[in-house]
Enzyme design. Structure first.
Site, short mmCIF file in Angstrom:
data_model
loop_
_atom_site.label_atom_id
_atom_site.label_comp_id
_atom_site.label_asym_id
_atom_site.label_seq_id
_atom_site.Cartn_x
_atom_site.Cartn_y
_atom_site.Cartn_z
N ASN A 199 0.85 -1.19 0.00
CA ASN A 199 0.00 0.00 0.00
C ASN A 199 0.88 1.24 0.00
O ASN A 199 1.97 1.23 0.58
CB ASN A 199 -0.87 0.01 1.26
CG ASN A 199 -1.76 1.24 1.37
OD1 ASN A 199 -2.42 1.62 0.41
ND2 ASN A 199 -1.77 1.86 2.54
N HIS A 230 0.83 5.17 1.32
CA HIS A 230 0.13 6.03 2.28
C HIS A 230 0.82 7.39 2.30
O HIS A 230 2.04 7.47 2.36
CB HIS A 230 0.18 5.39 3.67
CG HIS A 230 -0.60 6.18 4.69
ND1 HIS A 230 -1.97 6.19 4.72
CD2 HIS A 230 -0.19 7.03 5.67
CE1 HIS A 230 -2.38 7.00 5.69
NE2 HIS A 230 -1.32 7.52 6.28
N SER A 256 4.85 6.83 2.28
CA SER A 256 5.43 5.53 2.63
C SER A 256 4.76 4.45 1.81
O SER A 256 3.56 4.52 1.54
CB SER A 256 5.17 5.21 4.12
OG SER A 256 5.60 6.25 4.97
N ASP A 263 -2.71 0.87 8.10
CA ASP A 263 -1.52 1.66 7.75
C ASP A 263 -0.32 1.28 8.60
O ASP A 263 0.46 2.13 9.06
CB ASP A 263 -1.81 3.16 7.84
CG ASP A 263 -2.90 3.58 6.87
OD1 ASP A 263 -3.01 2.97 5.80
OD2 ASP A 263 -3.67 4.50 7.19
C1 GAR Z 1 -2.63 9.09 -2.94
O1 GAR Z 1 -2.16 10.29 -2.39
C2 GAR Z 1 -2.46 7.95 -1.94
O2 GAR Z 1 -1.28 8.05 -1.19
C3 GAR Z 1 -3.67 8.13 -1.08
O3 GAR Z 1 -4.70 8.43 -1.99
C4 GAR Z 1 -4.16 9.14 -3.11
C5 GAR Z 1 -4.61 8.47 -4.38
O4 GAR Z 1 -4.29 9.24 -5.50
N1 GAR Z 1 -3.95 6.95 -0.34
C6 GAR Z 1 -4.50 6.96 0.88
O5 GAR Z 1 -4.82 7.98 1.46
C7 GAR Z 1 -4.70 5.59 1.47
N2 GAR Z 1 -5.21 5.71 2.79
P1 GAR Z 1 -4.27 8.59 -6.95
O6 GAR Z 1 -5.66 7.95 -7.17
O7 GAR Z 1 -4.08 9.75 -7.88
O8 GAR Z 1 -3.16 7.59 -7.02
#
Ligand code: GAR
Length: 198
Positions: A108, A110, A137, A146
Protein backbone atom coordinates in the site's frame (compact mmCIF):
# COMPACT_ATOMS: atom_id res chain seq x y z
CA UNK A 1 6.58 -12.77 -13.98
CA UNK A 2 4.47 -11.65 -11.00
CA UNK A 3 0.89 -10.84 -11.98
CA UNK A 4 -0.02 -7.57 -10.26
CA UNK A 5 -3.58 -6.45 -9.41
CA UNK A 6 -3.98 -2.77 -8.57
CA UNK A 7 -6.86 -1.53 -6.38
CA UNK A 8 -7.96 2.12 -6.47
CA UNK A 9 -10.86 4.39 -5.63
CA UNK A 10 -10.03 7.61 -7.45
CA UNK A 11 -8.11 9.10 -10.32
CA UNK A 12 -5.38 6.53 -10.25
CA UNK A 13 -2.29 8.66 -10.75
CA UNK A 14 -0.25 6.17 -8.70
CA UNK A 15 -1.70 3.31 -10.73
CA UNK A 16 -0.56 5.05 -13.93
CA UNK A 17 2.94 5.45 -12.48
CA UNK A 18 3.00 1.72 -11.67
CA UNK A 19 1.71 0.72 -15.14
CA UNK A 20 4.22 2.99 -16.87
CA UNK A 21 7.09 1.46 -14.94
CA UNK A 22 5.91 -2.12 -15.50
CA UNK A 23 5.91 -1.33 -19.24
CA UNK A 24 9.65 -0.57 -19.01
CA UNK A 25 12.24 -3.29 -19.41
CA UNK A 26 13.54 -5.54 -16.68
CA UNK A 27 10.43 -5.46 -14.49
CA UNK A 28 9.46 -8.68 -12.71
CA UNK A 29 5.80 -7.59 -12.52
CA UNK A 30 3.07 -7.27 -15.10
CA UNK A 31 -0.37 -5.73 -14.56
CA UNK A 32 -3.21 -8.27 -14.77
CA UNK A 33 -6.22 -6.21 -13.61
CA UNK A 34 -7.18 -2.86 -12.09
CA UNK A 35 -10.05 -3.06 -9.59
CA UNK A 36 -12.10 -0.18 -8.17
CA UNK A 37 -14.86 -0.02 -5.60
CA UNK A 38 -16.91 2.21 -7.90
CA UNK A 39 -17.49 2.13 -11.65
CA UNK A 40 -17.02 5.93 -11.54
CA UNK A 41 -13.40 5.78 -10.41
CA UNK A 42 -11.44 7.78 -12.98
CA UNK A 43 -8.54 5.37 -12.78
CA UNK A 44 -10.54 2.64 -14.53
CA UNK A 45 -10.65 4.55 -17.81
CA UNK A 46 -6.96 5.36 -17.57
CA UNK A 47 -6.21 1.65 -17.10
CA UNK A 48 -8.40 0.67 -20.06
CA UNK A 49 -6.63 3.27 -22.23
CA UNK A 50 -3.44 1.44 -21.38
CA UNK A 51 -4.88 -1.94 -22.33
CA UNK A 52 -5.24 -3.28 -18.81
CA UNK A 53 -8.45 -5.14 -17.88
CA UNK A 54 -10.61 -3.45 -15.25
CA UNK A 55 -13.32 -4.55 -12.85
CA UNK A 56 -15.57 -2.52 -10.57
CA UNK A 57 -16.96 -4.05 -7.41
CA UNK A 58 -19.26 -1.44 -5.90
CA UNK A 59 -19.10 -1.56 -2.11
CA UNK A 60 -22.43 0.25 -1.66
CA UNK A 61 -24.87 -2.65 -2.23
CA UNK A 62 -23.05 -4.57 0.53
CA UNK A 63 -24.17 -1.95 3.07
CA UNK A 64 -21.20 -2.32 5.36
CA UNK A 65 -20.88 -6.10 5.10
CA UNK A 66 -17.15 -6.03 4.46
CA UNK A 67 -16.77 -9.80 4.33
CA UNK A 68 -19.39 -10.11 1.58
CA UNK A 69 -17.79 -7.20 -0.31
CA UNK A 70 -14.41 -8.92 -0.09
CA UNK A 71 -15.88 -12.23 -1.26
CA UNK A 72 -17.11 -10.38 -4.35
CA UNK A 73 -13.64 -8.87 -4.82
CA UNK A 74 -12.02 -12.30 -4.55
CA UNK A 75 -14.45 -13.74 -7.11
CA UNK A 76 -13.81 -10.82 -9.47
CA UNK A 77 -10.05 -11.25 -9.17
CA UNK A 78 -10.01 -14.98 -9.72
CA UNK A 79 -10.04 -15.01 -13.56
CA UNK A 80 -6.99 -12.73 -13.56
CA UNK A 81 -4.99 -14.93 -11.17
CA UNK A 82 -2.98 -12.16 -9.48
CA UNK A 83 0.15 -13.06 -7.53
CA UNK A 84 0.07 -9.81 -5.59
CA UNK A 85 -2.00 -6.69 -4.94
CA UNK A 86 -0.96 -3.03 -4.93
CA UNK A 87 -3.35 -0.72 -3.10
CA UNK A 88 -3.09 2.65 -4.84
CA UNK A 89 -5.54 5.06 -3.26
CA UNK A 90 -8.01 2.30 -2.39
CA UNK A 91 -10.15 4.00 0.24
CA UNK A 92 -11.92 0.99 1.75
CA UNK A 93 -10.72 -0.72 4.92
CA UNK A 94 -10.04 -4.43 4.35
CA UNK A 95 -10.74 -7.05 7.02
CA UNK A 96 -8.13 -9.24 8.65
CA UNK A 97 -9.59 -12.23 6.85
CA UNK A 98 -8.91 -10.79 3.39
CA UNK A 99 -5.53 -9.38 4.39
CA UNK A 100 -4.43 -12.76 5.75
CA UNK A 101 -5.01 -14.36 2.34
CA UNK A 102 -2.57 -11.87 0.85
CA UNK A 103 0.03 -11.64 3.61
CA UNK A 104 3.41 -10.80 2.14
CA UNK A 105 1.75 -10.23 -1.24
CA UNK A 106 -0.14 -6.96 -0.71
CA UNK A 107 1.42 -3.49 -0.49
CA UNK A 108 0.00 0.00 0.00
CA UNK A 109 1.03 3.60 -0.48
CA UNK A 110 0.13 6.03 2.28
CA UNK A 111 0.60 9.81 2.16
CA UNK A 112 2.61 10.30 5.35
CA UNK A 113 5.94 9.34 6.86
CA UNK A 114 4.60 6.33 8.76
CA UNK A 115 4.26 5.62 11.64
CA UNK A 116 3.04 9.25 11.69
CA UNK A 117 -0.51 10.03 10.59
CA UNK A 118 -2.18 6.73 9.92
CA UNK A 119 -5.70 7.13 8.52
CA UNK A 120 -7.08 10.20 6.78
CA UNK A 121 -6.25 13.94 6.43
CA UNK A 122 -2.52 13.29 6.68
CA UNK A 123 -1.43 16.57 5.06
CA UNK A 124 -3.60 18.75 7.30
CA UNK A 125 -2.36 16.85 10.35
CA UNK A 126 1.29 17.32 9.39
CA UNK A 127 0.67 21.06 8.98
CA UNK A 128 -1.21 21.33 12.27
CA UNK A 129 1.66 19.58 14.04
CA UNK A 130 4.11 22.11 12.61
CA UNK A 131 6.24 19.40 11.01
CA UNK A 132 9.16 20.61 8.90
CA UNK A 133 9.10 17.48 6.75
CA UNK A 134 6.38 15.23 5.43
CA UNK A 135 6.17 12.57 2.76
CA UNK A 136 4.85 9.17 1.80
CA UNK A 137 5.43 5.53 2.63
CA UNK A 138 4.95 2.19 0.93
CA UNK A 139 4.41 -0.70 3.31
CA UNK A 140 3.30 -4.30 3.39
CA UNK A 141 -0.34 -4.55 4.39
CA UNK A 142 -1.04 -6.21 7.71
CA UNK A 143 -4.25 -6.39 9.74
CA UNK A 144 -3.56 -3.11 11.58
CA UNK A 145 -4.47 0.00 9.52
CA UNK A 146 -1.52 1.66 7.75
CA UNK A 147 0.90 -0.57 9.62
CA UNK A 148 3.17 -3.34 8.45
CA UNK A 149 6.81 -3.41 7.39
CA UNK A 150 7.96 -0.24 5.63
CA UNK A 151 9.28 -0.91 2.13
CA UNK A 152 10.15 2.67 1.28
CA UNK A 153 9.69 6.33 2.12
CA UNK A 154 10.17 9.65 0.35
CA UNK A 155 10.41 12.97 2.17
CA UNK A 156 9.39 16.45 1.13
CA UNK A 157 9.96 19.74 2.95
CA UNK A 158 6.99 21.55 4.45
CA UNK A 159 7.21 25.13 3.20
CA UNK A 160 5.94 28.39 4.69
CA UNK A 161 2.44 29.10 3.42
CA UNK A 162 1.70 25.47 2.59
CA UNK A 163 -1.92 24.39 2.58
CA UNK A 164 -3.04 20.76 2.71
CA UNK A 165 -3.48 21.01 -1.07
CA UNK A 166 -0.02 22.39 -1.90
CA UNK A 167 1.58 19.87 0.44
CA UNK A 168 -0.45 17.00 -1.05
CA UNK A 169 0.68 17.99 -4.53
CA UNK A 170 4.34 18.01 -3.44
CA UNK A 171 3.95 14.60 -1.80
CA UNK A 172 2.16 13.14 -4.83
CA UNK A 173 5.15 13.89 -7.07
CA UNK A 174 7.21 11.74 -4.71
CA UNK A 175 4.54 9.02 -4.54
CA UNK A 176 4.94 8.65 -8.29
CA UNK A 177 8.68 8.05 -7.82
CA UNK A 178 8.49 5.94 -4.70
CA UNK A 179 5.76 3.45 -5.53
CA UNK A 180 7.22 2.27 -8.87
CA UNK A 181 10.67 2.04 -7.28
CA UNK A 182 9.34 -0.14 -4.46
CA UNK A 183 7.17 -2.33 -6.70
CA UNK A 184 10.04 -3.00 -9.09
CA UNK A 185 12.17 -4.22 -6.18
CA UNK A 186 9.36 -6.04 -4.37
CA UNK A 187 8.27 -7.95 -7.50
CA UNK A 188 11.86 -9.12 -7.82
CA UNK A 189 11.83 -10.34 -4.21
CA UNK A 190 13.74 -7.43 -2.65
CA UNK A 191 12.09 -6.06 0.50
CA UNK A 192 14.98 -3.89 1.63
CA UNK A 193 13.52 -0.46 2.46
CA UNK A 194 14.32 2.29 -0.04
CA UNK A 195 14.57 5.89 1.14
CA UNK A 196 14.25 8.58 -1.55
CA UNK A 197 15.30 12.23 -1.16
CA UNK A 198 13.43 14.85 -3.15
C1 GAR B 1 -2.63 9.09 -2.94
O1 GAR B 1 -2.16 10.29 -2.39
C2 GAR B 1 -2.46 7.95 -1.94
O2 GAR B 1 -1.28 8.05 -1.19
C3 GAR B 1 -3.67 8.13 -1.08
O3 GAR B 1 -4.70 8.43 -1.99
C4 GAR B 1 -4.16 9.14 -3.11
C5 GAR B 1 -4.61 8.47 -4.38
O4 GAR B 1 -4.29 9.24 -5.50
N1 GAR B 1 -3.95 6.95 -0.34
C6 GAR B 1 -4.50 6.96 0.88
O5 GAR B 1 -4.82 7.98 1.46
C7 GAR B 1 -4.70 5.59 1.47
N2 GAR B 1 -5.21 5.71 2.79
P1 GAR B 1 -4.27 8.59 -6.95
O6 GAR B 1 -5.66 7.95 -7.17
O7 GAR B 1 -4.08 9.75 -7.88
O8 GAR B 1 -3.16 7.59 -7.02
Amino acid sequence: MKRVAIFLSGGGSNMVALLDDMARSGHAGMPCVVLANSADAGGLERARERGVPTVAVDHRPFKGDRTAFEAAISAALEPYAPDMICLAGFMRVLTGGFIEQWTGRMINIHPSLLPKYKGLHTHARALEAGDSKHGCSVHEVTAALDDGPILGQAEVPVLAGDTPETLAARVLVQEHRLYPTVLRRFAAGDRTPVMLQS
